[in-house]
Design an enzyme around this catalytic site. Structure first.
Site, PDB file in Angstrom:
ATOM      1  N   LYS A 133      40.385  39.472  34.435  1.00  0.00           N
ATOM      2  CA  LYS A 133      39.939  40.997  34.178  1.00  0.00           C
ATOM      3  C   LYS A 133      39.510  41.519  35.355  1.00  0.00           C
ATOM      4  O   LYS A 133      38.941  40.935  36.188  1.00  0.00           O
ATOM      5  CB  LYS A 133      38.728  41.129  33.204  1.00  0.00           C
ATOM      6  CG  LYS A 133      38.546  42.259  32.693  1.00  0.00           C
ATOM      7  CD  LYS A 133      39.467  42.888  31.491  1.00  0.00           C
ATOM      8  CE  LYS A 133      39.239  44.376  31.123  1.00  0.00           C
ATOM      9  NZ  LYS A 133      40.060  45.078  32.223  1.00  0.00           N
ATOM     10  N   LYS A 150      41.894  40.887  40.118  1.00  0.00           N
ATOM     11  CA  LYS A 150      41.865  42.243  40.761  1.00  0.00           C
ATOM     12  C   LYS A 150      43.456  42.440  41.080  1.00  0.00           C
ATOM     13  O   LYS A 150      44.339  41.662  41.392  1.00  0.00           O
ATOM     14  CB  LYS A 150      41.143  42.286  41.992  1.00  0.00           C
ATOM     15  CG  LYS A 150      40.661  43.816  42.326  1.00  0.00           C
ATOM     16  CD  LYS A 150      39.672  44.279  41.551  1.00  0.00           C
ATOM     17  CE  LYS A 150      38.867  45.421  41.922  1.00  0.00           C
ATOM     18  NZ  LYS A 150      37.464  45.596  41.242  1.00  0.00           N
ATOM     19  N   HIS A 174      40.412  30.987  36.262  1.00  0.00           N
ATOM     20  CA  HIS A 174      40.835  30.819  34.732  1.00  0.00           C
ATOM     21  C   HIS A 174      39.892  30.113  34.017  1.00  0.00           C
ATOM     22  O   HIS A 174      40.261  29.562  33.003  1.00  0.00           O
ATOM     23  CB  HIS A 174      42.304  30.124  34.867  1.00  0.00           C
ATOM     24  CG  HIS A 174      43.375  30.838  35.539  1.00  0.00           C
ATOM     25  ND1 HIS A 174      44.199  30.315  36.491  1.00  0.00           N
ATOM     26  CD2 HIS A 174      43.566  32.103  35.429  1.00  0.00           C
ATOM     27  CE1 HIS A 174      44.883  31.426  36.864  1.00  0.00           C
ATOM     28  NE2 HIS A 174      44.620  32.320  36.150  1.00  0.00           N
ATOM     29  N   HIS A 175      38.645  30.075  34.585  1.00  0.00           N
ATOM     30  CA  HIS A 175      37.715  29.100  33.565  1.00  0.00           C
ATOM     31  C   HIS A 175      37.549  29.678  32.389  1.00  0.00           C
ATOM     32  O   HIS A 175      37.271  29.167  31.288  1.00  0.00           O
ATOM     33  CB  HIS A 175      36.273  29.142  34.436  1.00  0.00           C
ATOM     34  CG  HIS A 175      35.229  30.325  34.369  1.00  0.00           C
ATOM     35  ND1 HIS A 175      35.795  31.465  35.004  1.00  0.00           N
ATOM     36  CD2 HIS A 175      34.296  30.520  33.779  1.00  0.00           C
ATOM     37  CE1 HIS A 175      34.821  32.307  34.869  1.00  0.00           C
ATOM     38  NE2 HIS A 175      33.809  31.752  34.009  1.00  0.00           N
ATOM     39  N   LYS A 232      30.718  38.575  38.222  1.00  0.00           N
ATOM     40  CA  LYS A 232      30.092  39.811  37.485  1.00  0.00           C
ATOM     41  C   LYS A 232      30.442  39.357  36.202  1.00  0.00           C
ATOM     42  O   LYS A 232      29.195  39.861  35.264  1.00  0.00           O
ATOM     43  CB  LYS A 232      31.321  41.071  38.061  1.00  0.00           C
ATOM     44  CG  LYS A 232      30.715  42.428  37.523  1.00  0.00           C
ATOM     45  CD  LYS A 232      31.749  43.500  37.987  1.00  0.00           C
ATOM     46  CE  LYS A 232      32.059  43.695  39.330  1.00  0.00           C
ATOM     47  NZ  LYS A 232      32.771  44.737  39.629  1.00  0.00           N
ATOM     48  N   SER A 288      34.859  47.849  29.221  1.00  0.00           N
ATOM     49  CA  SER A 288      36.383  47.430  29.222  1.00  0.00           C
ATOM     50  C   SER A 288      36.347  46.162  27.983  1.00  0.00           C
ATOM     51  O   SER A 288      37.412  46.102  27.289  1.00  0.00           O
ATOM     52  CB  SER A 288      36.733  46.852  30.650  1.00  0.00           C
ATOM     53  OG  SER A 288      37.220  47.778  31.277  1.00  0.00           O
TER      54      SER A 288
END
Ligand code: GLU
Length: 472
Positions: free
Chosen positions: A71, A107, A65-66, A95, A363
């Site tokens: 995503k 994920k 959550h930095h 990534k 995205s």
């Protein structure tokens, strides 16, 4: 050490700590960075078309959550388990950091073989999964934004956005709760091919580096390179397509039903048609059927592109790989043992965590489009075309020469959404490749490109944490 001694998430942590040595950060902070912040494990029933009931196992992991939202894709596969989803979520954090996409990693996974379910059953499973995520606040444009992954695509994303929007009728940004949607549901042009295109742009940049090519006895450039691709799904197909369009030869393809080779190049579109008609890539005219579905990985080639699942190249088959460059289009296709073998052999491994970042990069563009409620290029396209036409006319008047029709069109053209998406993606992949290569070259103790990529990622995430003031 045998690969069986540790899990996929352990393998990710192993690579992380190998790189952490080359960074200045506190141990506790490094531990926080690689830990999974939140894991949601669910079980829910689905009534099959025949009236029986299946209990579905599913997960969503928020690794970091930095930055928010989190995503990462949702995969439908029988191999899904909590450890795998945690590993994949961690890779998403690194990534996103490398390609400067301002998200934390996440994920999701549903443990099913989608081929064994009817579209109606899949829709029920996907919608139920979404409502489970809503109940626990594990989805939303500001919270956690899923996307396609192995076994899912636009259709599933359309079900997700529809379910989420129905449950949030007052959320004007509801379309941003998921990416990879069909255009009609708020998707963006270029998202479907984005991961494959990103793999292509990344490898093209690597191939343009004369010193890297020279070390491996290769000519710079993509033209004429012999490519083997594992997986003809969305990522593998598009990667192969872009390579073929640029003059590379697809000399081998592996799929789950078998693998084939053809040293003078496989015509990709003809193969896709053949597979559609016969249900298999095997027996493709002019190609040789190899002995099993992984044999193509061991073909003599310049670039090997695993674009399917994790752990396919390991201590057992790595010694037989003949490729000079391996481009990881899949997530985690090499085990750490394979990495060591390739370092010894001087094979360049271009790592997953940035090479396949094209999907999440586009995205990000889709999410921005959803929040801004306007298609890219809508405001400026016509203005730019008019301006370009005026410049062209002035140039022709001054020079008393006329530009031919084809070039006229190209010069006048104002950017459409897809042009802007491709250009944003190309820039992202080129900059990331250069940044990682620079990090690698800046310290001759860094053994491989994956470690260099992790160094870049760790430094970016750690900087965000430390500038938050949590770790003064
Ligand atoms: N599933 C893709 C990946 O592994 C895309 C994720 C996204 O677009 O959020 O990178």
């Amino acid at each position: 050490m045998s690969a069986k001694n540790y899990s996929f998430f352990d393998a990710v942590k192993k690579s992380f700590y190998k790189a952490a040595e080359f960074t200045p950060w506190d141990k506790g902070l490094l531990h926080q960075i690689n830990s999974c912040n939140a894991v949601y494990r669910m079980r829910f029933p689905v009534k099959r078309d025949d009236g029986s009931i299946d209990v579905i196992k599913a997960y969503r992991v928020q690794h970091s959550h930095h930055k928010t939202p989190c995503k990462g894709g949702i995969r439908f596969s029988l191999a899904v388990n909590q450890d795998e989803v945690m590993a994949l979520a961690a890779l998403m954090t690194y990534k996103c950091a490398i390609v400067n996409v301002p998200f934390g990693g996440g994920k999701g996974g549903i443990k099913i073989d989608p081929r064994k379910y009817s579209p109606y059953e899949l829709e029920k499973i996907t919608r139920r999964y979404t409502s489970e995520l809503v109940k626990k606040n594990f989805i939303g444009p500001a919270v956690d934004v899923p996307a396609p992954d192995y076994g899912t695509g636009e259709r599933e994303m359309a079900w997700i956005v529809d379910t989420y929007s129905a449950m949030h009728p007052n959320d004007i940004n509801a379309a941003g709760c998921v990416t990879g949607k069909p255009i009609s549901q708020g998707g963006i042009r270029g998202r479907r091919e984005a991961t494959g295109l990103g793999v292509f742009y990344g490898l093209k940049e690597v191939c343009s580096m004369e010193d890297e090519m020279q070390k491996r006895g290769l000519e710079p450039g993509v033209y004429g390179k012999r490519i083997v691709v594992q997986g003809l799904g969305n990522v593998g197909y598009h990667t192969a397509k872009f390579f073929q369009e640029e003059g590379a030869l697809i000399v081998g393809i592996a799929e789950y039903e078998g693998s084939i080779s053809k040293p003078d190049g496989i015509d990709l579109e003809a193969l896709v048609l053949h597979r559609k008609q016969t249900g298999s890539i095997l027996n493709f005219p002019g190609a040789t059927n190899l002995e099993n579905n992984t044999a193509a990985l061991e073909l003599d080639c310049d670039i090997l592109i695993p674009a399917a699942l994790e752990n396919v190249i390991n201590a057992e088959n790595a010694p037989r790989i003949k490729a000079k460059i391996i481009g990881e289009a899949a997530n985690g296709p090499l085990t750490p043992e394979a990495d060591e073998i390739f370092i010894q052999k001087g094979i360049l491994v271009v790592p997953d965590m940035y090479l396949n970042a094209g999907g999440v990069t586009v995205s990000y563009f889709e999410w921005l489009k959803n929040l801004s409620h306007v298609r890219y290029g809508r405001l400026e396209k016509r203005f730019n075309e008019n301006m370009n036409a005026r410049i062209l006319e002035s140039m022709e008047t001054l020079t008393e020469k006329r530009v031919d029709e084809k070039n006229r069109g190209l010069i006048k053209h104002g950017a459409d959404e897809v042009d802007l998406v491709y250009s944003g993606l190309e820039e992202t992949m080129i900059s990331a490749t250069r940044e990682i290569m620079e990090a690698w070259k800046s310290n001759d103790k860094i053994p491989d490109m994956r470690t260099a990529a992790y160094v870049v990622a760790i430094n970016k995430v750690a900087t965000t944490y430390s500038e938050l003031g949590i770790f003064p």
